[in-house]
Design an enzyme around this catalytic site. Sequence first.
Site, PDB file in Angstrom:
ATOM      1  N   GLY A  14     -35.739  13.135  16.565  1.00 18.14           N
ATOM      2  CA  GLY A  14     -34.549  13.807  17.051  1.00 18.14           C
ATOM      3  C   GLY A  14     -33.470  13.836  15.999  1.00 18.14           C
ATOM      4  N   THR A  15     -33.038  14.992  15.598  1.00 18.81           N
ATOM      5  CA  THR A  15     -31.952  15.116  14.596  1.00 18.81           C
ATOM      6  C   THR A  15     -32.236  16.306  13.694  1.00 18.81           C
ATOM      7  OG1 THR A  15     -31.499  12.759  14.350  1.00 18.81           O
ATOM      8  CG2 THR A  15     -30.977  14.096  12.487  1.00 18.81           C
ATOM      9  N   THR A  16     -31.145  16.751  13.041  1.00 14.99           N
ATOM     10  CA  THR A  16     -31.322  17.620  11.876  1.00 14.99           C
ATOM     11  C   THR A  16     -30.509  17.004  10.759  1.00 14.99           C
ATOM     12  OG1 THR A  16     -31.330  19.511  13.348  1.00 14.99           O
ATOM     13  CG2 THR A  16     -31.062  19.963  11.006  1.00 14.99           C
TER      14      THR A  16
END
Lengths: 235, 245
Positions: A14-16
């Site tokens: 989860g994340t960019t």
Amino acid sequence: MDLNMNLNAPHSMGTTIIGVTYNGGVILGADSRTSTGMYVANRASDKITQLTDNVYVCRSGSAADSQIVSDYVRYFLHQHTIQLGQPATVKVAANLIRLLSYNNKNMLETGLIVGGWDKYEGGKIYGIPLGGTLIEQPFAIGGSGSSYLYGFFDQAWKEGMTKNEAEQLVVKAVSLAIARDGASGGVVRTVIINSEGVTRNFYPGDKLPLWHEELEPQNSLLDVLNTSSPEPMNI
Amino acid sequence: MNCMDSKQPETGLLGPESDSQRTLYPYVTGTSVVALKYKDGILMAADMGGSYGSTLRYKSVERMKPIGKHSLLGASGEISDFQEILRYLDELILYDNMWDDGNSLGPKEVHNYLTRVMYNRRNKFNPLWNSLVLGGVKNGQTYLGMVSMIGVNFEDNHVATGFGNHLARPILRQEWHENLSFEEGVKLLEKCMRVLLYRDRSAVNKLQIAKITEEGVTISQPYSLKTHWEFSAFQNPTQGAVGSW
């Protein structure tokens, strides 16, 4: 008996996160969503963490793992700086992260992007994905949102951008990833590191550009109705 | 924080995974390496791809490195393990140089060292997830060997790892002969690499060819191969059998 060793699919993180070099230093960017399953535990987290005055790291994957790795590396770098008598280089910081990531590869689930500026090599970005491979790149993307950005960067990346061009690229990219990745969201944070120092920027969710099928945010339906058929003005 | 379901569960025969250091599955991987003996030494080719599952994530990974004065190492498999192997070899070569006795480790010795390392790790159920190709020339003797992640090792006139085993080896068996010239060797390797590019999903069109001779190691700059698509049968594949797929 589950012998399903899925050798092909890396799991989503989860994340960019993004790290980009430009003609005077580096720009690090990230979204701000921390999720626990489907729930957004923190909608304004700061995933760009300081390791030294001149080196920062973007964290993705398990929040706990990335935090503990950052803490250890910050501790080691602090001692290293004292012994060395001058600021640590980005390469040393990246290699410390790599050591922890590689030697604990079975237990950790975190992908990191180390970026900074030192007087020997200037601005540098190092990607350290799952497994602990260390790879120096002109730009790096990571996290689950990065899947949506490979094509974008293939097309939009250019060598030798200015600071503003590079920052706009990073903000645009994180914003595009947020639009499509459920595990990314919130605000876009950027950190610019160059010979002059470090600058933090903040781009709130409502100031980001709108993409396909997204609408201009309104206060209320009532406003929408009023603008389409306005009440006659009473003087 | 996020779903941890993709980690191996603590069921089955392997036991709790947090116990020990064992590489269970590779993350960032390199694909085939192909190498052959030619008149003056060894030619080796590898593309510059680092795949992350099915994504072609990194396209500038150098998978061939010189080792000491007399050897060249190419690797496929997990890149982080290859980087670790390079560190082990660095130390090996350093200690060898520190003897300062005029001797230097040749390819046979380096190959043997690697075999021991790989086999011992395999015995501990913690393999270095690589297939290694080790080539070199010392005192006029050309050497080309391979070590797999389970410690299988052998020497041959031509070797290939990964997909190359299936696609390149038959070509090499057919067309390799003693005393190939440099040009013939390069053309042969390129033929293999082109087939791999067509047929290996994890291949990337950016490769390097390395040469090692008595004089030393040269690794070419990265370049791309032309591919051929202009076949009439490709234009209309179902023309000869209307209604087929």
